[in-house]
Write an enzyme that holds these catalytic residues in place. Structure first.
Site, PDB file in Angstrom:
ATOM      1  N   LYS A  54     -28.817 -36.595   7.700  1.00 20.81           N
ATOM      2  CA  LYS A  54     -27.680 -36.703   6.785  1.00 20.81           C
ATOM      3  C   LYS A  54     -26.617 -35.744   7.296  1.00 20.81           C
ATOM      4  O   LYS A  54     -26.867 -34.545   7.422  1.00 20.81           O
ATOM      5  CB  LYS A  54     -28.120 -36.314   5.378  1.00 20.81           C
ATOM      6  N   VAL A  55     -25.443 -36.280   7.623  1.00 20.84           N
ATOM      7  CA  VAL A  55     -24.359 -35.457   8.171  1.00 20.84           C
ATOM      8  C   VAL A  55     -23.063 -35.775   7.438  1.00 20.84           C
ATOM      9  O   VAL A  55     -22.976 -36.737   6.677  1.00 20.84           O
ATOM     10  CB  VAL A  55     -24.163 -35.709   9.693  1.00 20.84           C
ATOM     11  N   THR A 106     -16.038 -33.572   5.881  1.00 18.81           N
ATOM     12  CA  THR A 106     -15.044 -34.439   5.266  1.00 18.81           C
ATOM     13  C   THR A 106     -14.124 -33.633   4.364  1.00 18.81           C
ATOM     14  O   THR A 106     -12.913 -33.872   4.320  1.00 18.81           O
ATOM     15  CB  THR A 106     -15.737 -35.550   4.450  1.00 18.81           C
ATOM     16  N   ALA A 107     -14.700 -32.671   3.651  1.00 21.52           N
ATOM     17  CA  ALA A 107     -13.884 -31.834   2.760  1.00 21.52           C
ATOM     18  C   ALA A 107     -12.752 -31.178   3.546  1.00 21.52           C
ATOM     19  O   ALA A 107     -11.597 -31.157   3.100  1.00 21.52           O
ATOM     20  CB  ALA A 107     -14.761 -30.770   2.098  1.00 21.52           C
ATOM     21  N   HIS A 150     -19.314 -30.630  -4.241  1.00 22.88           N
ATOM     22  CA  HIS A 150     -20.532 -30.856  -5.006  1.00 22.88           C
ATOM     23  C   HIS A 150     -20.473 -30.268  -6.410  1.00 22.88           C
ATOM     24  O   HIS A 150     -19.505 -30.456  -7.134  1.00 22.88           O
ATOM     25  CB  HIS A 150     -21.747 -30.341  -4.241  1.00 22.88           C
TER      26      HIS A 150
END
Length: 279
Positions: A54-55, A106-107, A150
Site C-alpha cells: 500500500k503506497v 498525495t497530501a 487521516h
C-alpha cells in the site's frame, strides 16, 4: 507461494485486508503481512521490496516500471482530503514554515497544487516530520502550519488548531474528481495470472468486510494505535468506498489527473500513456 505484503495499521487497511490476511478468501494467494506507515512503504516500493504494497499514489511515477497498479484495495474518496492547520485562523502562509508528513505523498502534491493557486508568493520552508508530531508542533509554535491527514480531520480541534484550508475541497472544486490517496501495487514479475487472482481476492476481501463488519473489528482495533472505536469507524467510512472495490473510469481519471497536474508543476516525472494499465 506466499506473497509478502505491507500495509498500514490504519483502520481502512486492516478492514479491507482482514479476510485476505486471515485466509478466509477462497482460493486466494497466501500472504505474509507486515505493518508500516505509508512513508515507509513508499520507500520500500522505491527499493523494490515486498511483492504487494500500500503506497501513496504520489509515488507511482517512480515505481511503475517494477510494480503494477491494482484496480482495487486502495483509498480514493470525496470529503476526505488533507487539511492545512494553523494556530490562528486566516493565517497568510506566504514565506511561512509548513510541516508535512512526507514529500512523496498525495497530501503533499495536493498541498503544492493548492499553494500554486492560492499562495502566489509561495510558502517558505517545508519541514518533513512524523505525522503524530505535526499538530503539537503547530500548537507549540514550532512551525506556522501543518499538513495533516487521516484521523486528524476529527481531532485537530483538541489541539486548539484551526483549519485554514481543505486540500480535498480545492481538488474536488477544480477537477470534480475524487481524491486519490492510497494505492495497492504488486510486482509485475508475479505474472498476469497471479496479479488478476490477487486483485480478485482483494475485491472479495473488501466485500466480505462490508457484509460482516463485526468480523474484522478485532483486527481493526488491535492495530488502531489506541484510536477511539468511533473514530476508527469514521475513518473506515471515509476511506473505504466504491473506489476501494474498483477504481473504475472515474478513479483512473482522478489518478491520471493528479499525476498529470503534478508533472506539469515539476513535482513528479511524467507518466507514459500506458503506465496505469493493469493486465
Amino acid at each position: 507461494m506466499t506473497l509478502q505484503i505491507a500495509y498500514s495499521p490504519c483502520p481502512n487497511d486492516t478492514f479491507v485486508f482482514d479476510a485476505l490476511a486471515h485466509g478466509r478468501v477462497p482460493a486466494a494467494p497466501a500472504v505474509d503481512v507486515s505493518f508500516a506507515d505509508i512513508d515507509i512503504t513508499n520507500a520500500m516500493a522505491e527499493r523494490g521490496e515486498f511483492d504487494v504494497l500500500k503506497v501513496s499514489y504520489a509515488v507511482l511515477p517512480w515505481v511503475l516500471d517494477e510494480y503494477a497498479l491494482l484496480p482495487c484495495g486502495g483509498a480514493l474518496g470525496r470529503g476526505c482530503g488533507p487539511l492545512v492547520l494553523t494556530k490562528e485562523p486566516g493565517t497568510d502562509l506566504t514565506g511561512k514554515t509548513v510541516a508535512v508528513p512526507s514529500e512523496r505523498s498525495t497530501a503533499y502534491l495536493l498541498f503544492r497544487l493548492w499553494t500554486a493557486d492560492v499562495v502566489p508568493g509561495g510558502v517558505g520552508e517545508v519541514v518533513v516530520m512524523p505525522f503524530h508530531e505535526i499538530m503539537p508542533a503547530v500548537r507549540d509554535g514550532k512551525v506556522d502550519a501543518g499538513l495533516v491527514i487521516h484521523e486528524a480531520r476529527f481531532t485537530y480541534q483538541n489541539y486548539g488548531l484551526h483549519c485554514l484550508a481543505d486540500m480535498g475541497e480545492h481538488w474536488e472544486s477544480t477537477t470534480s474528481l475524487p481524491i486519490p490517496l492510497g494505492a495497492i501495487i504488486a510486482k509485475r514479475s508475479l505474472g498476469g495470472a497471479t496479479l488478476k487472482l490477487l486483485a480478485d481476492s482483494i475485491r472479495i476481501s473488501v466485500r466480505m468486510a462490508w457484509d460482516e463488519p463485526e468480523v474484522s473489528r478485532p483486527y481493526v482495533l488491535e492495530h488502531a494505535q489506541e484510536m477511539d472505536p468511533t473514530v476508527a469507524d469514521q475513518h473506515i467510512g471515509l476511506y473505504v468506498n466504491e473506489f476501494t472495490a474498483d477504481l473504475g473510469d472515474e478513479g483512473y481519471a482522478a489518478v491520471r489527473g493528479l499525476l498529470t497536474r503534478a508533472a506539469a508543476e515539476g513535482l513528479v516525472p511524467p507518466l507514459s500513456p500506458d503506465a496505469l494499465a493493469f493486465g
